[in-house]
Design an enzyme around this catalytic site. Structure first.
Site, mmCIF file in Angstrom:
data_model
loop_
_atom_site.group_PDB
_atom_site.id
_atom_site.type_symbol
_atom_site.label_atom_id
_atom_site.label_comp_id
_atom_site.label_asym_id
_atom_site.label_seq_id
_atom_site.Cartn_x
_atom_site.Cartn_y
_atom_site.Cartn_z
ATOM 1 N N ASP A 67 0.828 -1.203 0.000
ATOM 2 C CA ASP A 67 0.000 0.000 0.000
ATOM 3 C C ASP A 67 0.864 1.256 0.000
ATOM 4 O O ASP A 67 2.096 1.188 0.029
ATOM 5 C CB ASP A 67 -0.948 -0.006 1.210
ATOM 6 C CG ASP A 67 -0.216 -0.211 2.544
ATOM 7 O OD1 ASP A 67 1.019 -0.033 2.601
ATOM 8 O OD2 ASP A 67 -0.888 -0.556 3.533
ATOM 9 N N ASN A 136 -7.173 -0.170 14.295
ATOM 10 C CA ASN A 136 -8.607 -0.227 14.024
ATOM 11 C C ASN A 136 -8.989 -1.502 13.274
ATOM 12 O O ASN A 136 -10.117 -1.631 12.792
ATOM 13 C CB ASN A 136 -9.044 1.003 13.222
ATOM 14 C CG ASN A 136 -8.318 1.123 11.891
ATOM 15 O OD1 ASN A 136 -7.453 0.307 11.561
ATOM 16 N ND2 ASN A 136 -8.652 2.155 11.129
ATOM 17 N N HIS A 138 -7.573 -2.526 10.455
ATOM 18 C CA HIS A 138 -7.389 -2.480 9.003
ATOM 19 C C HIS A 138 -6.276 -3.430 8.574
ATOM 20 O O HIS A 138 -5.390 -3.779 9.348
ATOM 21 C CB HIS A 138 -7.157 -1.047 8.499
ATOM 22 C CG HIS A 138 -5.810 -0.463 8.756
ATOM 23 N ND1 HIS A 138 -5.561 0.888 8.649
ATOM 24 C CD2 HIS A 138 -4.604 -1.008 9.100
ATOM 25 C CE1 HIS A 138 -4.284 1.134 8.902
ATOM 26 N NE2 HIS A 138 -3.696 -0.004 9.178
ATOM 27 N N GLU A 143 -9.675 0.006 5.087
ATOM 28 C CA GLU A 143 -10.186 0.548 6.332
ATOM 29 C C GLU A 143 -11.513 -0.113 6.730
ATOM 30 O O GLU A 143 -12.145 -0.808 5.916
ATOM 31 C CB GLU A 143 -10.382 2.061 6.175
ATOM 32 C CG GLU A 143 -9.096 2.827 5.840
ATOM 33 C CD GLU A 143 -8.121 2.937 7.007
ATOM 34 O OE1 GLU A 143 -7.974 1.964 7.783
ATOM 35 O OE2 GLU A 143 -7.477 3.995 7.132
#
Length: 242
Positions: A67, A136, A138, A143
């Site tokens: 990414d 979180n 991800h 996301e």
């Protein structure tokens, strides 16, 4: 899935590096996805040492970067690509014509995504796709709320990612969007690999591996992947062994 727990970060990193080496020995022309970040850094250290010691030969492999922050590239401090170059590709003397990174500065980000998907398709599905896990939940920059069946795509960043992501930069940096391999790539990979270390990751690791599978917590997708291997140190596995 298989969960391997190392006594500490170094043991976990050594085990992850050994998995990559075994894959390359069995298939020299492997296609491998690597992430940036703190968790895989130890794995890269061992892989570079093993390259220098002649224990592994990556010359026939192809690589993709997981990414990137939209707007940043290999020459920008804190970028994912710069991290991968600095920690693995340059010291391991990997030919850059065997690598593919997102062009996160492209005017047409959709075209950058298509180029990544095309590269992976050209070289076959990913043999190993290594990822970390965000605070979180991800995976890459997929996301919370991301469709499990997306390939490469770009999307706005979650506020948690924007906040935590500042640790990679020397000064406050505006982060708004990410470009990333998708969770469909993870499902297609022959060996999906998750690496997580540190007590700060213990709670999210527990949720990822024990909570109901949901797109609101992308890492729960690992529960659907029977070939997956999870590498943890004892701190990250804290709530799994209680």
């Amino acid at each position: 899935m298989t969960i391997q727990i190392g006594i500490d970060y170094n043991e976990m990193s050594r085990a992850a590096a050994d998995l990559v080496i075994e894959q390359v020995k069995n298939k020299p022309r492997s296609l491998i996805c690597f992430p940036s970040g703190e968790s895989p850094a130890g794995m890269f250290k061992y892989l570079v040492e093993d390259v220098k010691a002649g224990k592994v030969d990556f010359s026939e492999c192809y690589f993709v970067g997981l990414d990137e922050w939209v707007g940043l590239g290999k020459d920008d401090d804190g970028s994912c690509t710069q991290f991968l170059l600095e920690h693995f590709f340059v010291p391991a003397k990997i030919s850059l014509d065997k690598t593919m990174f997102f062009d996160a500065k492209a005017a047409d980000l959709d075209a950058s995504c298509r180029a990544m998907d095309d590269f992976i398709q050209l070289h076959g599905s990913l043999d190993i796709m290594v990822v970390g896990i965000g605070m979180n939940g991800h995976i890459g920059l997929n996301e919370p709320g991301t469709d499990f069946d997306l390939y490469a795509h770009h999307a706005p960043l979650d506020p948690v990612t924007v906040s935590v992501g500042q640790k990679y930069f020397k000064q406050q940096t505006q982060l708004t969007e990410g470009i990333t391999l998708g969770l469909k790539h993870l499902q297609d990979a022959k060996v999906p690999v998750l690496i997580a270390s540190g007590r700060k990751k213990a709670e999210i690791v527990e949720k990822a591996l024990k909570d109901d599978i949901t797109e609101q917590l992308p890492a729960t997708i690992f529960q659907k992947l029977p070939a997956a291997i999870i590498f943890l140190d004892e701190d990250a596995a804290l709530h799994l062994v209680e």
